[in-house]
Design an enzyme around this catalytic site. Sequence first.
Site, mmCIF file in Angstrom:
data_model
loop_
_atom_site.group_PDB
_atom_site.id
_atom_site.type_symbol
_atom_site.label_atom_id
_atom_site.label_comp_id
_atom_site.label_asym_id
_atom_site.label_seq_id
_atom_site.Cartn_x
_atom_site.Cartn_y
_atom_site.Cartn_z
ATOM 1 N N GLY A 55 42.242 48.581 45.030
ATOM 2 C CA GLY A 55 40.823 48.690 45.319
ATOM 3 C C GLY A 55 40.026 48.112 44.172
ATOM 4 O O GLY A 55 40.529 47.996 43.050
ATOM 5 N N GLN A 60 33.040 46.704 38.806
ATOM 6 C CA GLN A 60 34.205 46.170 38.103
ATOM 7 C C GLN A 60 34.185 44.649 38.043
ATOM 8 O O GLN A 60 34.903 44.058 37.240
ATOM 9 C CB GLN A 60 35.506 46.635 38.764
ATOM 10 N N CYS A 103 44.061 51.608 36.644
ATOM 11 C CA CYS A 103 42.760 51.026 36.947
ATOM 12 C C CYS A 103 42.727 49.615 36.384
ATOM 13 O O CYS A 103 43.166 49.389 35.250
ATOM 14 C CB CYS A 103 41.666 51.882 36.321
ATOM 15 N N LEU A 104 42.190 48.683 37.151
ATOM 16 C CA LEU A 104 42.092 47.313 36.682
ATOM 17 C C LEU A 104 41.199 47.197 35.450
ATOM 18 O O LEU A 104 41.366 46.282 34.653
ATOM 19 C CB LEU A 104 41.565 46.399 37.796
ATOM 20 N N HIS A 145 38.834 57.364 43.671
ATOM 21 C CA HIS A 145 38.780 56.510 42.484
ATOM 22 C C HIS A 145 37.615 55.518 42.589
ATOM 23 O O HIS A 145 36.809 55.393 41.654
ATOM 24 C CB HIS A 145 40.121 55.773 42.356
ATOM 25 N N GLU A 146 37.509 54.821 43.719
ATOM 26 C CA GLU A 146 36.476 53.796 43.874
ATOM 27 C C GLU A 146 35.080 54.407 43.954
ATOM 28 O O GLU A 146 34.133 53.858 43.380
ATOM 29 C CB GLU A 146 36.759 52.904 45.087
ATOM 30 N N HIS A 149 33.925 55.079 40.460
ATOM 31 C CA HIS A 149 33.399 53.890 39.769
ATOM 32 C C HIS A 149 31.924 53.689 40.062
ATOM 33 O O HIS A 149 31.131 53.398 39.158
ATOM 34 C CB HIS A 149 34.150 52.625 40.205
#
Length: 176
Positions: A55, A60, A103-104, A145-146, A149
């Site tokens: 995701g 991000q 996480c990216l 998670h998303e 963010h």
Amino acid sequence: MSKRTTTRKGTPRPVRLLGDPILRTECDPVRTFDASLERLVDDMFATMYAENGAGVAANQVGVGLRVFVYDCDDDRGRRHVGHVVNPVLTVADGDTLVESEGCLSVPDMRFDTPRFSHAVVEGVDVKGKPVRVEGTGYFARCLQHECGHLNGDVYIDVLSGDARREAMRAIRALRP
């Protein structure tokens, strides 16, 4: 997660890393549903696939709007692919599962992170049509998670105690 193949258009954008202020800023609601929003979603998918993620939230990739994309499996192995504009996490319940999460924006690090086993997100798509996404297992983790963010949070924020101390030590050790 293994890298997925995709025929989606879009251009990968650089992923913002922990320390970039945009990751700690609550994102603004999308008010204009036009070609630039569709391009953003396409670019977010391209970025997610290029980075081998499950995701990506708009902040991000440097855009402070409430949008995220996803491609991940639930606890029954069913694949879910899509996007949500102006998402609201309306349900996060069930058992609390503590599993490895990454996480990216915090590359090459994974920490045991508690998340609820069930989540529901409501919002709209790029055309403004209402969507409701319900997930269990890994997909529920991804939805939580998303959404985090877009509220200016990073997954390490849900850690506590020894797990949080370990994460903070590891992150500090990487900084010059």
